[in-house]
Design a protein around this motif. Structure first.
Motif, mmCIF file in Angstrom:
data_model
loop_
_atom_site.group_PDB
_atom_site.id
_atom_site.type_symbol
_atom_site.label_atom_id
_atom_site.label_comp_id
_atom_site.label_asym_id
_atom_site.label_seq_id
_atom_site.Cartn_x
_atom_site.Cartn_y
_atom_site.Cartn_z
ATOM 1 N N ASN A 49 0.819 -1.211 0.000
ATOM 2 C CA ASN A 49 0.000 0.000 0.000
ATOM 3 C C ASN A 49 0.850 1.257 0.000
ATOM 4 O OD1 ASN A 49 -3.023 -0.771 0.335
ATOM 5 N ND2 ASN A 49 -1.974 -2.098 1.789
ATOM 6 N N LEU A 50 2.018 1.208 0.650
ATOM 7 C CA LEU A 50 2.921 2.364 0.621
ATOM 8 C C LEU A 50 3.413 2.627 -0.795
ATOM 9 C CD1 LEU A 50 4.425 4.512 2.258
ATOM 10 C CD2 LEU A 50 6.268 2.846 2.582
ATOM 11 N N VAL A 52 1.748 1.991 -3.548
ATOM 12 C CA VAL A 52 0.627 2.619 -4.259
ATOM 13 C C VAL A 52 0.516 4.097 -3.891
ATOM 14 C CG1 VAL A 52 -1.881 2.603 -4.558
ATOM 15 C CG2 VAL A 52 -0.633 0.445 -4.442
ATOM 16 N N ILE A 53 0.655 4.410 -2.607
ATOM 17 C CA ILE A 53 0.552 5.799 -2.152
ATOM 18 C C ILE A 53 1.629 6.663 -2.793
ATOM 19 C CG2 ILE A 53 0.746 7.291 -0.130
ATOM 20 C CD1 ILE A 53 -0.443 4.988 1.510
ATOM 21 N N ILE A 54 2.872 6.195 -2.765
ATOM 22 C CA ILE A 54 3.979 6.977 -3.320
ATOM 23 C C ILE A 54 3.815 7.146 -4.830
ATOM 24 C CG2 ILE A 54 6.470 6.986 -3.713
ATOM 25 C CD1 ILE A 54 6.785 5.573 -1.038
ATOM 26 N N THR A 55 3.415 6.079 -5.506
ATOM 27 C CA THR A 55 3.287 6.135 -6.961
ATOM 28 C C THR A 55 2.231 7.151 -7.386
ATOM 29 O OG1 THR A 55 3.946 3.811 -7.136
ATOM 30 C CG2 THR A 55 2.821 4.789 -9.027
ATOM 31 N N ILE A 56 1.056 7.085 -6.783
ATOM 32 C CA ILE A 56 -0.027 7.996 -7.169
ATOM 33 C C ILE A 56 0.284 9.424 -6.739
ATOM 34 C CG2 ILE A 56 -2.479 8.523 -6.858
ATOM 35 C CD1 ILE A 56 -3.021 5.581 -6.580
ATOM 36 N N ALA A 57 0.899 9.591 -5.574
ATOM 37 C CA ALA A 57 1.181 10.934 -5.070
ATOM 38 C C ALA A 57 2.226 11.652 -5.910
ATOM 39 C CB ALA A 57 1.626 10.861 -3.609
ATOM 40 N N GLN A 58 3.212 10.939 -6.437
ATOM 41 C CA GLN A 58 4.313 11.581 -7.149
ATOM 42 C C GLN A 58 4.076 11.740 -8.644
ATOM 43 O OE1 GLN A 58 7.979 9.557 -6.228
ATOM 44 N NE2 GLN A 58 8.169 10.552 -4.226
ATOM 45 N N MET A 59 3.231 10.920 -9.237
ATOM 46 C CA MET A 59 3.017 10.974 -10.689
ATOM 47 C C MET A 59 1.743 11.757 -10.980
ATOM 48 S SD MET A 59 4.119 7.081 -11.749
ATOM 49 C CE MET A 59 4.066 7.505 -13.509
ATOM 50 N N LEU A 71 -6.001 5.732 -3.916
ATOM 51 C CA LEU A 71 -5.057 6.290 -2.954
ATOM 52 C C LEU A 71 -5.660 6.314 -1.550
ATOM 53 C CD1 LEU A 71 -2.428 7.791 -2.236
ATOM 54 C CD2 LEU A 71 -3.565 9.913 -2.929
ATOM 55 N N SER A 72 -6.908 6.743 -1.436
ATOM 56 C CA SER A 72 -7.568 6.789 -0.134
ATOM 57 C C SER A 72 -7.705 5.392 0.469
ATOM 58 C CB SER A 72 -8.946 7.444 -0.274
ATOM 59 O OG SER A 72 -9.625 7.465 0.966
ATOM 60 N N MET A 151 -15.719 13.938 -1.431
ATOM 61 C CA MET A 151 -16.350 12.687 -1.034
ATOM 62 C C MET A 151 -15.422 11.861 -0.149
ATOM 63 S SD MET A 151 -19.394 12.725 -2.114
ATOM 64 C CE MET A 151 -19.799 11.013 -1.779
ATOM 65 N N ILE A 152 -14.137 11.855 -0.472
ATOM 66 C CA ILE A 152 -13.183 11.105 0.351
ATOM 67 C C ILE A 152 -13.137 11.677 1.768
ATOM 68 C CG2 ILE A 152 -10.733 10.627 0.678
ATOM 69 C CD1 ILE A 152 -10.498 10.368 -2.359
ATOM 70 N N LEU A 153 -13.049 12.991 1.878
ATOM 71 C CA LEU A 153 -13.025 13.624 3.200
ATOM 72 C C LEU A 153 -14.321 13.377 3.954
ATOM 73 C CD1 LEU A 153 -11.317 17.049 2.338
ATOM 74 C CD2 LEU A 153 -10.281 15.028 3.396
ATOM 75 N N THR A 154 -15.444 13.383 3.237
ATOM 76 C CA THR A 154 -16.734 13.136 3.872
ATOM 77 C C THR A 154 -16.811 11.726 4.431
ATOM 78 O OG1 THR A 154 -17.819 14.704 2.373
ATOM 79 C CG2 THR A 154 -19.225 13.107 3.506
ATOM 80 N N PHE A 155 -16.346 10.749 3.662
ATOM 81 C CA PHE A 155 -16.440 9.366 4.112
ATOM 82 C C PHE A 155 -15.451 9.073 5.237
ATOM 83 C CE2 PHE A 155 -19.147 6.622 1.273
ATOM 84 C CZ PHE A 155 -19.863 7.682 0.735
#
Length: 260
Positions: A49-50, A52-59, A71-72, A151-155
């Motif tokens: 999962n880390l 996935v987080i790094i990949t989506i956050a940086q690209m 990502l969420s 929506m992510i923040l709401t959930f």
């Protein structure tokens, strides 16, 4: 289990305490094997999962509504693997809780909130896929990055609200919980007494309702996908909007799988 007599054949979590819970001791081979197996699962959960987080956050090219939802979900699962699973592994294999009552409450509360956040993120992903397949003309106008983040923040807030609601309802049973701890609970266990109302509300809002909606949405997607597959086999033209949506959906699934 309180004030139980100790014999030479019985092991306890705290040998010097008269209120200690009994302890089951696994053989060395079984314990080592389980530690290796469960430790490998935790490591794969955390680092997978880390990644996935790094990949989506940086690209930046991956900053799409669908990938934000992935990502969420990865954040929720990463926190579960890093904060909840290691203490649970030790408690399961040692059959005792050695981290104290305060951390027991923190661990149980974090477990509930992150599990709710994980399944609610799965619900968001199913809603996103439903709009992409069933309403492709309105998808890019309704499902934007801004709407997705809201929506992510709401959930996530809803997950925290479910946890807060459980704590609020449990305050009404504080006297009963104190009596239970003093009379029945032994030292070395980690259990949180919940009222029936809080258990029902957290189960319905945090699991059963999202799971039901996810099943219904994916069944709807499956019906449409099979209908379009039949249309393709019968030789209908591929320029219809719904068929294009099916192809887009399949290609996006492949992209997400490659990213994971």
């Amino acid at each position: 289990m309180i004030n139980q007599s100790k014999t030479s054949d019985t092991h306890f979590c705290f040998e010097s305490s008269n209120t200690s819970c009994p302890k089951y001791i696994y053989s060395t081979a079984v314990r080592a094997s389980l530690y290796i197996l469960l430790g490998a699962v935790i490591i794969m959960t955390v680092f997978g999962n880390l990644l996935v987080i790094i990949t989506i956050a940086q690209m930046k090219q991956l900053h799409t509504p669908t990938n934000f939802l992935v990502l969420s979900l990865a954040v929720a699962d990463f926190l579960l693997g890093a904060m909840v699973m290691p203490p649970s592994m030790v408690r399961s294999l040692e059959t005792c809780w050695y981290l104290g009552n305060v951390f027991c409450r923190i661990h149980s509360s974090t477990d509930v909130m992150l599990c709710c956040a994980s399944i609610l993120n799965l619900l968001l992903i199913s809603i996103d896929r439903y709009y992409a397949v069933c309403q492709p003309l309105h998808y890019h106008t309704r499902v934007t990055n801004c709407v997705t983040v809201i929506m992510i923040l709401t959930f996530w807030s809803l997950s925290a609200f479910i946890l807060f609601g459980m704590m609020l309802f449990n305050m009404s049973t504080r006297n009963a919980e104190d009596i239970y701890r003093n009379s029945f609970q032994c030292e070395g266990s980690c259990s949180v007494l919940q009222s029936r109302m809080s258990s029902v509300i957290s189960s319905v809002l945090g699991f059963f309702t999202p799971a039901l909606v996810i099943i219904v949405l994916y069944l709807k997607i499956l019906v449409i996908a099979r209908r379009q597959a039949c249309s393709i086999q019968r030789g209908f033209p591929l320029h219809s909007t719904s068929v294009k949506a099916t192809h887009i959906f399949i290609s996006e699934l492949i992209d997400v799988a490659c990213q994971l």
